[in-house]
Design a protein around this motif. Structure first.
Motif, PDB file in Angstrom:
ATOM      1  N   LEU A  38       1.448  -2.750  -6.711  1.00 19.63           N
ATOM      2  CA  LEU A  38       1.558  -2.583  -5.266  1.00 19.63           C
ATOM      3  C   LEU A  38       2.686  -3.425  -4.681  1.00 19.63           C
ATOM      4  CD1 LEU A  38      -2.162  -2.282  -4.103  1.00 19.63           C
ATOM      5  CD2 LEU A  38      -0.390  -0.527  -4.052  1.00 19.63           C
ATOM      6  N   GLU A  39       3.042  -4.516  -5.348  1.00 16.16           N
ATOM      7  CA  GLU A  39       4.208  -5.282  -4.914  1.00 16.16           C
ATOM      8  C   GLU A  39       5.488  -4.492  -5.179  1.00 16.16           C
ATOM      9  OE1 GLU A  39       3.719  -7.894  -3.196  1.00 16.16           O
ATOM     10  OE2 GLU A  39       1.591  -8.096  -3.675  1.00 16.16           O
ATOM     11  N   ARG A  40       5.511  -3.750  -6.270  1.00 17.86           N
ATOM     12  CA  ARG A  40       6.669  -2.897  -6.546  1.00 17.86           C
ATOM     13  C   ARG A  40       6.801  -1.830  -5.460  1.00 17.86           C
ATOM     14  NH1 ARG A  40       6.163  -0.585 -12.419  1.00 17.86           N
ATOM     15  NH2 ARG A  40       8.211   0.249 -11.833  1.00 17.86           N
ATOM     16  N   ALA A  41       5.662  -1.263  -5.059  1.00 21.19           N
ATOM     17  CA  ALA A  41       5.696  -0.274  -3.982  1.00 21.19           C
ATOM     18  C   ALA A  41       6.219  -0.898  -2.692  1.00 21.19           C
ATOM     19  CB  ALA A  41       4.298   0.310  -3.772  1.00 21.19           C
ATOM     20  N   ARG A 114      -6.018   5.234  -9.280  1.00 23.95           N
ATOM     21  CA  ARG A 114      -6.800   5.934  -8.257  1.00 23.95           C
ATOM     22  C   ARG A 114      -6.276   5.715  -6.831  1.00 23.95           C
ATOM     23  NH1 ARG A 114     -11.204   8.130 -10.699  1.00 23.95           N
ATOM     24  NH2 ARG A 114     -11.906   7.207 -12.652  1.00 23.95           N
ATOM     25  N   ILE A 115      -4.982   5.545  -6.709  1.00 23.80           N
ATOM     26  CA  ILE A 115      -4.329   5.597  -5.397  1.00 23.80           C
ATOM     27  C   ILE A 115      -3.454   6.840  -5.438  1.00 23.80           C
ATOM     28  CG2 ILE A 115      -2.796   4.428  -3.766  1.00 23.80           C
ATOM     29  CD1 ILE A 115      -3.598   1.790  -5.030  1.00 23.80           C
ATOM     30  N   THR A 116      -3.953   7.926  -4.841  1.00 20.91           N
ATOM     31  CA  THR A 116      -3.395   9.243  -5.115  1.00 20.91           C
ATOM     32  C   THR A 116      -2.947   9.946  -3.850  1.00 20.91           C
ATOM     33  OG1 THR A 116      -4.955   9.422  -6.958  1.00 20.91           O
ATOM     34  CG2 THR A 116      -3.830  11.444  -6.263  1.00 20.91           C
ATOM     35  N   ARG A 117      -1.703  10.415  -3.881  1.00 18.23           N
ATOM     36  CA  ARG A 117      -1.208  11.290  -2.818  1.00 18.23           C
ATOM     37  C   ARG A 117      -1.654  12.716  -3.135  1.00 18.23           C
ATOM     38  NH1 ARG A 117       4.981  13.164  -1.748  1.00 18.23           N
ATOM     39  NH2 ARG A 117       4.632  14.297   0.214  1.00 18.23           N
ATOM     40  N   VAL A 118      -2.405  13.305  -2.233  1.00 17.59           N
ATOM     41  CA  VAL A 118      -3.060  14.580  -2.479  1.00 17.59           C
ATOM     42  C   VAL A 118      -2.146  15.738  -2.098  1.00 17.59           C
ATOM     43  CG1 VAL A 118      -5.002  16.046  -1.797  1.00 17.59           C
ATOM     44  CG2 VAL A 118      -5.357  13.591  -2.161  1.00 17.59           C
ATOM     45  N   HIS A 237     -17.984   1.996  -9.397  1.00 10.09           N
ATOM     46  CA  HIS A 237     -17.551   0.603  -9.538  1.00 10.09           C
ATOM     47  C   HIS A 237     -16.032   0.464  -9.434  1.00 10.09           C
ATOM     48  CE1 HIS A 237     -21.649  -0.327 -10.674  1.00 10.09           C
ATOM     49  NE2 HIS A 237     -21.580   0.571 -11.653  1.00 10.09           N
ATOM     50  N   GLU A 238     -15.317   1.592  -9.399  1.00  8.05           N
ATOM     51  CA  GLU A 238     -13.868   1.539  -9.328  1.00  8.05           C
ATOM     52  C   GLU A 238     -13.396   1.922  -7.929  1.00  8.05           C
ATOM     53  OE1 GLU A 238     -11.783   3.589 -12.411  1.00  8.05           O
ATOM     54  OE2 GLU A 238     -13.434   3.349 -13.820  1.00  8.05           O
ATOM     55  N   PRO A 239     -12.489   1.134  -7.353  1.00 10.18           N
ATOM     56  CA  PRO A 239     -11.957   1.520  -6.031  1.00 10.18           C
ATOM     57  C   PRO A 239     -11.137   2.796  -6.151  1.00 10.18           C
ATOM     58  CG  PRO A 239     -10.694  -0.298  -6.940  1.00 10.18           C
ATOM     59  CD  PRO A 239     -11.862  -0.091  -7.869  1.00 10.18           C
ATOM     60  N   SER A 240     -11.112   3.561  -5.083  1.00  9.75           N
ATOM     61  CA  SER A 240     -10.367   4.803  -5.069  1.00  9.75           C
ATOM     62  C   SER A 240      -9.812   5.023  -3.671  1.00  9.75           C
ATOM     63  CB  SER A 240     -11.271   5.978  -5.469  1.00  9.75           C
ATOM     64  OG  SER A 240     -10.571   7.195  -5.391  1.00  9.75           O
ATOM     65  N   PHE A 241      -8.569   5.491  -3.613  1.00  7.94           N
ATOM     66  CA  PHE A 241      -7.972   5.777  -2.307  1.00  7.94           C
ATOM     67  C   PHE A 241      -7.107   7.022  -2.436  1.00  7.94           C
ATOM     68  CE2 PHE A 241      -4.602   5.278   0.943  1.00  7.94           C
ATOM     69  CZ  PHE A 241      -5.417   5.252   2.076  1.00  7.94           C
ATOM     70  N   ASN A 242      -7.579   8.119  -1.832  1.00 10.53           N
ATOM     71  CA  ASN A 242      -6.834   9.360  -1.791  1.00 10.53           C
ATOM     72  C   ASN A 242      -6.306   9.561  -0.380  1.00 10.53           C
ATOM     73  OD1 ASN A 242      -7.453  10.221  -4.536  1.00 10.53           O
ATOM     74  ND2 ASN A 242      -9.542  10.469  -3.788  1.00 10.53           N
ATOM     75  N   TYR A 243      -5.104  10.079  -0.278  1.00  8.97           N
ATOM     76  CA  TYR A 243      -4.505  10.206   1.045  1.00  8.97           C
ATOM     77  C   TYR A 243      -3.560  11.401   1.072  1.00  8.97           C
ATOM     78  CZ  TYR A 243      -0.241   8.305  -1.018  1.00  8.97           C
ATOM     79  OH  TYR A 243       0.879   8.122  -1.798  1.00  8.97           O
ATOM     80  N   HIS A 347       0.311  -0.758   0.320  1.00  8.99           N
ATOM     81  CA  HIS A 347       0.203  -2.130  -0.193  1.00  8.99           C
ATOM     82  C   HIS A 347      -1.041  -2.817   0.338  1.00  8.99           C
ATOM     83  CE1 HIS A 347       1.037  -6.507  -0.189  1.00  8.99           C
ATOM     84  NE2 HIS A 347       1.593  -6.258  -1.364  1.00  8.99           N
ATOM     85  N   GLY A 348      -1.473  -2.464   1.538  1.00  9.69           N
ATOM     86  CA  GLY A 348      -2.640  -3.113   2.130  1.00  9.69           C
ATOM     87  C   GLY A 348      -3.958  -2.441   1.828  1.00  9.69           C
ATOM     88  N   ALA A 349      -3.967  -1.421   0.955  1.00  8.14           N
ATOM     89  CA  ALA A 349      -5.215  -0.713   0.654  1.00  8.14           C
ATOM     90  C   ALA A 349      -6.272  -1.685   0.119  1.00  8.14           C
ATOM     91  CB  ALA A 349      -4.951   0.397  -0.354  1.00  8.14           C
ATOM     92  N   LYS A 350      -7.486  -1.538   0.611  1.00  4.02           N
ATOM     93  CA  LYS A 350      -8.564  -2.456   0.233  1.00  4.02           C
ATOM     94  C   LYS A 350      -9.093  -2.142  -1.168  1.00  4.02           C
ATOM     95  CE  LYS A 350     -10.085  -3.305   4.992  1.00  4.02           C
ATOM     96  NZ  LYS A 350     -11.210  -3.221   5.960  1.00  4.02           N
ATOM     97  N   GLY A 351      -9.475  -3.207  -1.846  1.00  4.06           N
ATOM     98  CA  GLY A 351     -10.114  -3.056  -3.141  1.00  4.06           C
ATOM     99  C   GLY A 351      -9.176  -3.082  -4.327  1.00  4.06           C
ATOM    100  N   PHE A 352      -7.893  -3.322  -4.091  1.00  2.23           N
ATOM    101  CA  PHE A 352      -6.918  -3.271  -5.183  1.00  2.23           C
ATOM    102  C   PHE A 352      -6.198  -4.608  -5.357  1.00  2.23           C
ATOM    103  CE2 PHE A 352      -7.517   1.036  -3.670  1.00  2.23           C
ATOM    104  CZ  PHE A 352      -7.691   1.760  -4.850  1.00  2.23           C
ATOM    105  N   ASP A 353      -6.935  -5.693  -5.223  1.00  5.22           N
ATOM    106  CA  ASP A 353      -6.317  -7.023  -5.314  1.00  5.22           C
ATOM    107  C   ASP A 353      -5.637  -7.247  -6.659  1.00  5.22           C
ATOM    108  OD1 ASP A 353      -7.156  -7.540  -2.782  1.00  5.22           O
ATOM    109  OD2 ASP A 353      -8.867  -8.793  -3.356  1.00  5.22           O
ATOM    110  N   SER A 354      -6.132  -6.614  -7.712  1.00  4.13           N
ATOM    111  CA  SER A 354      -5.543  -6.818  -9.035  1.00  4.13           C
ATOM    112  C   SER A 354      -4.141  -6.237  -9.134  1.00  4.13           C
ATOM    113  CB  SER A 354      -6.435  -6.182 -10.108  1.00  4.13           C
ATOM    114  OG  SER A 354      -6.507  -4.774  -9.921  1.00  4.13           O
TER     115      SER A 354
END
Length: 749
Positions: A38-41, A114-118, A237-243, A347-354
């Motif tokens: 996410l820092e690369r993004a 699981r950070i996916t552009r739909v 148990h896995e974060p997911s963000f679709n947008y 970059h600010g999406a929640k649940g992806f601190d790793s």
């Protein structure tokens, strides 16, 4: 005597191409697998934001020069038209690399996490239903399509995303298919045109609706594989963000805006307007009113760049080009979403601190006791804060305490850029409301912060602050705050000098230096400087401070020439300088002269450097490095060996003609030996960095510095942070609590 440089080698690099080389180094961070995903993004978003400003200002300026004749050559020997061509070629290569990194690397890796552009054409019915519900519930009522006749575009803002819709077919005007009330005198799109003639409409997306639209936590069908063809839902148990991006959402349902018409294509585009619009101060009696006119002129200025979806038809491309009168060299077809600054939101999406950096919370300074007033801490000795490794809070605290301290008589401060909800501005207003004498120089000409500074100036005036709207013909860029306090032995001036703005938000992102002092000479100098600026008078000779545009240039040149002369006398010499930019021709020539005399010169220049290092007979003893890491290197620090009695300065000024000749700037000597030592160690550390440092070559290119075999890995920003942590922990360890029993205060019996 060393041999002169080869005659056909220019002594200077082109400023614009040097800046693009810097942005390429930032892009390398987005392409570096060692950097968290996410820092690369975020780095990719930074390069896009940087390029937007560059095109608005620098390309805009070159366009104006070219239109005015453009025959004058820059120090590198290029005319304005030649620079425009070279810049266009370099920008196209840069943009191509941006989108290759995005498509081939970042988006696939983000999808793996699981950070996916739909893609709404290839997603589950559940996702499509959620997208449609959002469109009909939150989008369609806000947006309005506008028919385009005779290439008469509505006044579209620069850098916004708009949709160009190519239509076919003649609409029959009925109450059932009229989607909106049209402006007076306008027909429904196509109603007065030949059916076969291309017809266009535009849908400005505006800034009200969020660009990133979240969708249910479910993977698109297109991402499924034979191995997971069954349940496509992510593990709980896995974060997911679709947008989905707003322009994709509207494009998918665009037919709803044009009932009865055939939508041939709907493609996003974006324009960039010339922001190199400056105030003609010789004709501006009212600066504030004049700046408001500048903002309006910028809104209506010429288009200097057109970006569009790579799959847009030639009809759309030609229509937009001809409508906005854009040079074909500055038409960009993007193979991906326009305006990559949307990645800041991911970059600010929640649940992806790793996927983000390890947090480095700013440390408290061991020299500042939170239990005592800032005046007491400063009275104990000069304090240096190294931001963002050490918190900016003491600077804010000093001004806030001054606002309510009954012994404070006056506060004088220069504000160039501030935060949106600035606690410093609030403190100045509070101080004035309490009857203190408060004077603020608010630089209304701070580019892209003009509107906010106008608002702050008006608010402070209403609170009783004496506001000076900058200086005629100059930008006031110095960073200084003076607090006059009545103490038992007389009036004392407490002063803050800095290399960065009074912005507590960017102080967490920019590497800067603050010095807090009650030094009598510096306090007197600072007061004389401030009063001369506000009183439109020539300052009396100052004892220690140097001021641009009066004495800063000559002081810098004198310091460099002093090392040159000592080297000629056989003394050991050394110059270390940390800057954002080195452009000024006279300073570069003086550094070349010092190099030819054998002076060791180390330059840490984050961005633009027009000096060419390492050329035999010209600059062979000059080393230039650039550090690009998680924090933006912003400090200006100067070191001169000075015959074994080192002189160190901090400054608000880069070595550019604008800073040395057309801005009000300060060069501040560092008098405290401990602070001098810390700054010298910081400079030396930057030149040992072999993780995020780049070495400039004589042709203007850069090579990444890597550790040699068995050499210790050094990342200067991380080392500075660890030192800040250790310093504060050491302070706590040296001062343990002597109280072993907790004794509460009890109510009187």
């Amino acid at each position: 005597m060393p041999s002169p440089p080869v005659a056909d080698e220019p002594r200077y690099l082109n400023r614009e191409l040097a800046w693009l080389e810097f942005n390429s180094r930032v892009l390398d961070q987005a392409d570096d697998p060692r950097v968290d995903l996410l820092e690369r993004a975020k780095f990719l978003a930074i390069t896009a934001s940087n390029l937007d400003e560059f095109v608005m200002v620098r390309v805009g300026s070159l366009k104006l020069q070219a239109a005015g004749g453009g025959g004058r050559r820059d120090p590198a020997g290029l005319t304005a038209r030649e620079q425009l061509q070279a810049v266009a070629n370099r920008c196209h290569r840069h943009v191509g690399r941006q989108y290759k990194i995005l498509a081939d690397d970042l988006l696939p890796q983000l999808a793996e996490h699981r950070i996916t552009r739909v893609d709404l054409n290839q997603c589950s019915e559940r996702m499509k239903a959620a997208a449609e519900q959002h469109f009909r519930g939150d989008v369609v009522a806000v947006l309005s399509p506008q028919a385009l006749h005779d290439r008469r575009f509505p006044m579209l803002p620069g850098l916004g995303i708009h949709l160009c819709v190519e239509l076919r077919g003649v609409a029959e005007l009925t109450p059932q298919n009229m989607p909106q009330i049209l402006p007076a005198g306008e027909a429904l799109p196509g109603s007065a045109q030949d059916e076969d003639e291309p017809q266009f409409a535009v849908i400005p997306l505006g800034r009200t609706l969020p660009r990133i639209v979240p969708l249910p936590a479910e993977k698109p069908v297109s991402d499924s594989s034979a191995d997971d063809a069954g349940d496509s839902s992510p593990s709980p148990h896995e974060p997911s963000f679709n947008y989905v991006l707003l322009e994709d959402l509207v494009s998918h349902f665009v037919q709803d805006f044009f009932p009865g018409r055939e939508v041939v294509q709907c493609k996003p585009f974006r324009i960039t307007r010339n922001a190199d619009v400056e105030l003609r101060e010789d004709g501006a009696g009212d600066l504030l009113g004049g700046m408001e006119e500048v903002l309006e002129s910028r809104r209506l200025s010429d288009v200097v760049r057109l970006e569009m979806d790579g799959s847009a038809s030639d009809a759309i491309r030609n229509y937009l080009m001809e409508s906005f009168y854009v040079d074909p060299d500055y038409v960009f077809r993007m193979e991906g979403p326009l305006d990559l600054t949307y990645l800041f939101g991911l970059h600010g999406a929640k649940g992806f601190d790793s996927l983000r950096n390890e947090t480095w919370p700013p440390q408290r300074s061991p020299a500042v006791d939170p239990a005592e007033p800032m005046f007491a801490s400063i009275a104990a000795g000069d304090i240096m804060l190294l931001h963002p490794y050490q918190t900016f809070d003491p600077v804010v605290r000093l001004i806030e305490e001054a606002a309510i301290d009954p012994d404070v008589l006056a506060v004088k401060q220069i504000l160039y850029r501030t935060s949106r909800d600035s606690p410093i501005v609030a403190a100045l207003k509070r101080a004035a409301e309490r009857g203190k004498y408060v004077t603020a120089i608010v630089e209304l000409k701070a580019r892209f912060d003009e509107a906010r500074n106008i608002e702050w100036a008006r608010e402070m005036e209403q609170s009783g602050v004496q506001v000076i709207y900058g200086i005629r013909g100059l930008k006031t860029h110095a960073k200084v705050c003076i607090i006059v306090r009545r103490e038992p032995h007389g009036l004392v001036r407490y002063v803050h000098f800095g290399t960065g703005n009074y912005n507590e938000v960017t102080a967490n992102l920019y590497g800067d230096v603050s010095i807090l002092t009650k030094d009598e000479v510096l306090g007197t100098d600072a007061t004389m400087f401030f009063n001369a600026v506000t009183g439109s008078s020539h300052p009396q000779p100052l004892q220690q401070l140097a001021i641009a545009p009066l004495t800063l240039r000559s002081t810098v040149l004198e310091l460099i020439r002093g090392e040159t002369e000592r080297s000629r006398q056989g003394q050991k010499t050394h110059i270390m300088v940390k800057l954002n930019a080195l452009v000024d021709k006279e300073v570069i020539d003086t550094l070349y002269e010092a190099s030819q005399a054998g002076v060791k010169i180390q330059l840490n220049v984050r961005g633009v450097c027009c000096l060419r290092p390492g050329i035999p007979g010209l600059s062979e003893s000059i080393e230039v490095v650039s550090i690009v890491d998680r924090y933006l290197e912003h400090a200006r620090v100067l070191y001169f060996r000075h015959g074994g009695d080192p002189q160190i300065f901090i400054s608000s000024a880069d070595w550019m003609p604008r800073n040395l000749d057309r801005r009000v700037e300060l060069l501040v000597p560092v008098n405290d030996p401990a602070i001098r030592r810390r700054l010298r160690e910081m400079l030396q550390l930057h030149f040992r960095d072999n993780q995020n440092a780049w070495s400039m070559q004589s042709d203007g290119s850069y090579e990444r510095i890597s550790p040699e075999k068995k050499q210790k890995r050094v990342r200067s920003q991380e080392s500075l942070y660890r030192k800040a942590v250790k310093a504060f922990q050491g302070r706590k360890g040296l001062q343990p609590s002597t109280q072993s029993v907790f004794e509460p205060h009890r109510a009187r019996e």
